[in-house]
Design a protein around this motif. Structure first.
Motif, mmCIF file in Angstrom:
data_model
loop_
_atom_site.group_PDB
_atom_site.id
_atom_site.type_symbol
_atom_site.label_atom_id
_atom_site.label_comp_id
_atom_site.label_asym_id
_atom_site.label_seq_id
_atom_site.Cartn_x
_atom_site.Cartn_y
_atom_site.Cartn_z
ATOM 1 N N LEU A 61 51.877 38.059 -19.537
ATOM 2 C CA LEU A 61 52.005 36.616 -19.371
ATOM 3 C C LEU A 61 51.886 36.227 -17.907
ATOM 4 C CD1 LEU A 61 55.193 36.322 -21.619
ATOM 5 C CD2 LEU A 61 52.828 35.980 -22.357
ATOM 6 N N TRP A 62 51.829 34.933 -17.686
ATOM 7 C CA TRP A 62 51.806 34.400 -16.319
ATOM 8 C C TRP A 62 52.848 33.300 -16.206
ATOM 9 C CZ3 TRP A 62 49.017 36.164 -12.162
ATOM 10 C CH2 TRP A 62 48.037 37.105 -12.433
ATOM 11 N N SER A 63 53.573 33.332 -15.108
ATOM 12 C CA SER A 63 54.471 32.245 -14.742
ATOM 13 C C SER A 63 54.047 31.770 -13.361
ATOM 14 C CB SER A 63 55.928 32.721 -14.716
ATOM 15 O OG SER A 63 56.775 31.708 -14.196
ATOM 16 N N GLY A 64 53.285 30.698 -13.319
ATOM 17 C CA GLY A 64 52.727 30.268 -12.045
ATOM 18 C C GLY A 64 51.806 31.334 -11.487
ATOM 19 N N ALA A 65 52.109 31.779 -10.271
ATOM 20 C CA ALA A 65 51.290 32.808 -9.624
ATOM 21 C C ALA A 65 51.753 34.222 -9.970
ATOM 22 C CB ALA A 65 51.326 32.607 -8.109
ATOM 23 N N PHE A 66 52.793 34.344 -10.793
ATOM 24 C CA PHE A 66 53.358 35.653 -11.089
ATOM 25 C C PHE A 66 52.829 36.184 -12.423
ATOM 26 C CE2 PHE A 66 56.590 33.687 -8.385
ATOM 27 C CZ PHE A 66 56.773 34.685 -7.432
ATOM 28 N N ARG A 67 52.394 37.416 -12.412
ATOM 29 C CA ARG A 67 52.053 38.105 -13.645
ATOM 30 C C ARG A 67 53.312 38.803 -14.156
ATOM 31 N NH1 ARG A 67 47.388 42.806 -14.373
ATOM 32 N NH2 ARG A 67 47.313 42.761 -16.669
ATOM 33 N N VAL A 68 53.623 38.601 -15.417
ATOM 34 C CA VAL A 68 54.837 39.157 -16.016
ATOM 35 C C VAL A 68 54.433 39.980 -17.238
ATOM 36 C CG1 VAL A 68 57.088 38.651 -17.020
ATOM 37 C CG2 VAL A 68 56.155 37.151 -15.243
ATOM 38 N N GLN A 69 54.736 41.256 -17.203
ATOM 39 C CA GLN A 69 54.413 42.145 -18.311
ATOM 40 C C GLN A 69 55.696 42.713 -18.915
ATOM 41 O OE1 GLN A 69 51.892 45.038 -16.292
ATOM 42 N NE2 GLN A 69 50.054 44.038 -17.114
ATOM 43 N N GLN A 70 55.700 42.824 -20.234
ATOM 44 C CA GLN A 70 56.806 43.496 -20.919
ATOM 45 C C GLN A 70 56.290 44.819 -21.484
ATOM 46 O OE1 GLN A 70 59.845 43.103 -24.748
ATOM 47 N NE2 GLN A 70 58.415 41.447 -24.316
ATOM 48 N N TRP A 71 56.952 45.901 -21.087
ATOM 49 C CA TRP A 71 56.588 47.239 -21.544
ATOM 50 C C TRP A 71 57.770 47.858 -22.287
ATOM 51 C CZ3 TRP A 71 51.666 49.108 -20.750
ATOM 52 C CH2 TRP A 71 50.889 48.453 -19.792
ATOM 53 N N ARG A 72 57.432 48.653 -23.312
ATOM 54 C CA ARG A 72 58.461 49.410 -24.025
ATOM 55 C C ARG A 72 57.924 50.803 -24.328
ATOM 56 N NH1 ARG A 72 60.811 45.157 -28.612
ATOM 57 N NH2 ARG A 72 60.805 43.289 -27.274
ATOM 58 N N ALA A 73 58.843 51.703 -24.626
ATOM 59 C CA ALA A 73 58.434 53.034 -25.077
ATOM 60 C C ALA A 73 57.679 52.898 -26.389
ATOM 61 C CB ALA A 73 59.657 53.930 -25.249
ATOM 62 N N TRP A 74 56.752 53.811 -26.642
ATOM 63 C CA TRP A 74 55.894 53.688 -27.823
ATOM 64 C C TRP A 74 56.691 53.744 -29.127
ATOM 65 C CZ3 TRP A 74 51.283 51.769 -28.158
ATOM 66 C CH2 TRP A 74 50.416 51.827 -27.067
ATOM 67 N N VAL A 75 57.676 54.592 -29.184
ATOM 68 C CA VAL A 75 58.495 54.699 -30.391
ATOM 69 C C VAL A 75 59.711 53.796 -30.225
ATOM 70 C CG1 VAL A 75 59.855 56.215 -31.856
ATOM 71 C CG2 VAL A 75 57.703 57.033 -30.860
ATOM 72 N N ALA A 76 59.898 52.870 -31.166
ATOM 73 C CA ALA A 76 60.969 51.892 -31.051
ATOM 74 C C ALA A 76 62.309 52.501 -31.423
ATOM 75 C CB ALA A 76 60.676 50.695 -31.949
ATOM 76 N N SER A 77 63.328 51.986 -30.796
ATOM 77 C CA SER A 77 64.690 52.382 -31.145
ATOM 78 C C SER A 77 65.150 51.588 -32.366
ATOM 79 C CB SER A 77 65.630 52.112 -29.972
ATOM 80 O OG SER A 77 66.975 52.212 -30.366
ATOM 81 N N PRO A 78 65.910 52.206 -33.266
ATOM 82 C CA PRO A 78 66.412 51.463 -34.439
ATOM 83 C C PRO A 78 67.199 50.216 -34.071
ATOM 84 C CG PRO A 78 66.729 53.827 -34.734
ATOM 85 C CD PRO A 78 66.281 53.632 -33.314
ATOM 86 N N SER A 79 67.779 50.201 -32.873
ATOM 87 C CA SER A 79 68.558 49.030 -32.469
ATOM 88 C C SER A 79 67.689 47.780 -32.314
ATOM 89 C CB SER A 79 69.292 49.316 -31.154
ATOM 90 O OG SER A 79 68.364 49.585 -30.110
#
Length: 667
Positions: free
Chosen positions: A477-495
């Motif tokens: 995503l982008w917020s103004g001039a900032f690039r914002v990325q969300q990363w997670r481990a490939w295998v999801a936690s049950p939580s």
């Protein structure tokens, strides 16, 4: 009583008028420095001062002074001010405002001694309007304070040389030591003072003896700090460029005179005007008084020469590092105005034209610089940190962490959640960076990453490249001039399923769809997607057997007939699970209970107002045949989707009228 004359031979204005002019100039200086004072967010250096220059003074004078190129008075004044006034944007910058106004007053005092009363008023007015000085008078750093103390020391030097009183010499020593204890490059201004005195007072041994005594006292005071061994072991490396001969002509001096916020393109030629005015002003000073010429030339030139010399060995070639020489240029310009007003051989009308043209031009250029400083986003001193923090706070969940690949203290000033910097060194070891990121991904639900390009830190984008190769991208995503990325481990936690909507959809005989998560998040059974945004859907698969083929999963937005396609399809995202990383033909190898997260993004641009359904399923890309879906609770095919080959994920997408500027998703 003999009448005294002032500017251009007119009777001298009464003292009340002089006082009124000075008060007016100082009031103008204050107003210009208060305009939008807390408008821009703190820039990185300002935030570093707030976060790093406060605290116990003993700690500041020890650890901080060994790594930060600031003398002790800077730490003491700033720490004391923040303790007294607070650490809000307005509070921390207000110290510089007061310092800036004090600097204007000191310029008046210098000008009054060098050019006369009205010369002092003109010089102070130019200083009040100077865009470069205004910029730094609205900056929570030590430059405005240093400039004020340095100008005060120059005035006290002139006063002591003229009167010879011991109290004047003592005041000069204190002021000069204070200036040098505020900014190390004050030594360049001290060099100018010595050049000036040695040239202009070389035939005055009494004054020279007192001067040398004062310099010895200053040196003794400075030695208490400057000669400490740990300062010489300082590992600080400048972040500016090295010496640039062309920059002296086109950048440094023009910045000191007209600032760095002139309209685009104007700076390409204004440097010629600056140099012409400075040369003409020095020529006028030479003609009027050789001592004045030496004073102004050394005041303006010595810091520039010494900065250039130091920049040959340390990358510190920036105009702000000689901001304290700005008064010299304002005095030169004020002296030029006075010289034109008194030019012999010209009629009063011609003198008025010359003075009016020069003065009007100076005010016009400085006014343009100030206007762009206040209004032009191109010259905003910092990005929209507040907007970025609001953007993150609306998305970052408990258990997430935010990471920068380049540490900017401004982010730490505004954002108070979990945060870190990866990598932790300017030129990182890829193995160390990988270990840091692996630890963050395993310890947190999500890693929100703010990638920036910085040649001085992580220039090879080591952190971003590792994430692209080893983690799952959830959002980009982008917020103004900032690039914002969300990363997670490939295998999801049950939580993760605790915050997701639960489902029980059996996919063929090889997997289950156990949950989904939609973004923007559900709020009172609705999701508002602003115009231009995208809808992101995360599906959670649990594989338990081998699929007969490598299937492609799909998420379709369906509604009324789409004239462009002749089908109900308006938006779609089709791809193999995890974009081929987890092919369905290999799902039998995953351990029981494995949770595979799959991310789908729908671009809703151009989707007209109507009601839609989000349909989810899988198909064989070779044959186009869809996989049968069943409700695991009832084991009846197509119960939820009302068809046997896709599932409606319990969301209806209603696109509102354009006047509503958004899309509601109604559960």
């Amino acid at each position: 009583m003999r009448r005294q004359t002032g500017l251009a031979g007119h009777p001298r204005t009464p003292l009340t008028a002089q006082l009124g002019a000075c008060v007016g100039v100082l009031a103008l200086a204050f107003v210009l420095r208060m305009i939008a004072l807390d408008g821009p967010a703190l820039r990185g250096d300002e935030a570093f001062a707030v976060l790093g220059w406060t605290g116990p003074l003993a700690d500041l004078l020890g650890e901080m002074a060994a790594s930060e190129p600031q003398p002790p008075l800077t730490f003491a004044v700033f720490s004391g001010w923040v303790t007294f006034a607070g650490d809000s944007e307005l509070a921390v910058r207000y110290l510089s405002v007061l310092s800036g106004v004090a600097g204007v007053a000191a310029v008046y005092a210098i000008g009054r001694r060098v050019l006369g009363v009205w010369g002092g008023v003109l010089a102070a007015l130019l200083m009040a309007l100077n865009p470069f000085h205004v910029w730094h008078s609205q900056d929570a750093r030590s430059y405005a304070l240093w400039t004020a103390l340095s100008a005060l020391a120059v005035w006290l030097m002139l006063r002591a040389l003229a009167r010879g009183d011991r109290r004047d010499w003592a005041a000069y020593v204190v002021a000069q030591a204070a200036a040098a204890y505020t900014f190390y490059l004050e030594l360049a201004l001290l060099a100018f003072q010595n050049v000036c005195v040695l040239v202009t007072r070389r035939r005055d041994p009494a004054r020279l003896r007192r001067w040398f005594a004062a310099q010895a006292a200053v040196a003794l005071i400075l030695a208490l700090w400057y000669l400490q061994p740990h300062l010489w072991a300082n590992d600080y490396v400048g972040t500016a460029g090295g010496f640039d001969p062309a920059g002296v002509l086109t950048w440094v001096m023009p910045s000191l005179v007209f600032g760095q916020t002139l309209p685009p393109g104007m700076a390409d030629w204004v440097w010629v005007v600056v140099w012409a005015l400075v040369v003409a002003g020095l020529a006028a000073a030479w003609r009027a008084d050789r001592a004045r010429f030496v004073f102004l030339a050394s005041y303006a030139g010595a810091p520039l020469v010494l900065l250039s010399a130091l920049a040959l060995v340390q990358p510190i070639f920036r105009p702000r590092y000689i901001l304290a020489s700005t008064p010299a240029y304002m005095l030169i310009l004020a002296g030029l105005v006075l010289a034109l007003a008194r030019w012999p051989g010209l009629s009063a009308r011609r003198r008025a034209y010359l003075v009016g043209g020069l003065w009007g031009g100076l005010l016009l250029v400085m006014g343009l610089g100030l206007w762009h400083h206040y209004t032009n986003p191109m010259y905003r001193k910092s990005p929209d940190w507040r907007g970025l923090v609001a953007f993150l706070e609306a998305r970052v969940a408990p258990g997430d962490i935010v990471a920068q690949n380049t540490s900017d203290p401004a982010f730490g000033y505004y954002y108070h959640g979990a945060q870190t910097t990866v990598p932790t060194a300017p030129h990182p070891d890829p193995a160390d960076t990988a270990a840091q990121l692996e630890a963050l991904l395993s310890a947190h639900r999500a890693l929100w990453f703010l990638p920036t390009i910085n040649p001085a830190w992580d220039a090879d984008a080591t952190a971003l490249h590792w994430l692209e190769a080893n983690a799952q991208l959830i959002d980009d995503l982008w917020s103004g001039a900032f690039r914002v990325q969300q990363w997670r481990a490939w295998v999801a936690s049950p939580s993760e399923l605790e915050d997701a909507a639960h489902t029980a959809i059996r996919v063929g005989d090889f997997a289950s769809l156990v949950g989904y998560d939609v973004s923007p998040p559900l709020q009172r059974d609705r999701v508002l997607v602003r115009s231009g945004e995208r809808l992101r859907l995360i599906l959670y698969w649990t594989p338990f057997a081998r699929a007969p083929a490598d299937y492609t999963a799909f998420v379709h937005l369906e509604g009324a007939l789409n004239p462009a396609t002749g089908t109900p399809l308006w938006a779609q995202d089709d791809h193999p699970p995890q974009h081929g990383r987890a092919p369905t033909s290999q799902w039998h190898v995953w351990p029981a209970g494995t949770l595979l997260r799959d991310v789908y993004t729908l671009d809703l641009t151009g989707v007209p107002p109507d009601t839609y359904a989000l349909r989810v399923g899988m198909y064989n890309p070779r044959t186009g045949v869809r996989v049968a879906l069943r409700d695991a609770d009832t084991d009846q095919a197509g119960t939820r989707s009302r068809c046997s080959r896709s599932w409606c994920c319990c969301l209806q997408s209603k696109v509102l009228e354009e006047s509503d500027h958004g899309i509601h998703l109604i559960k």
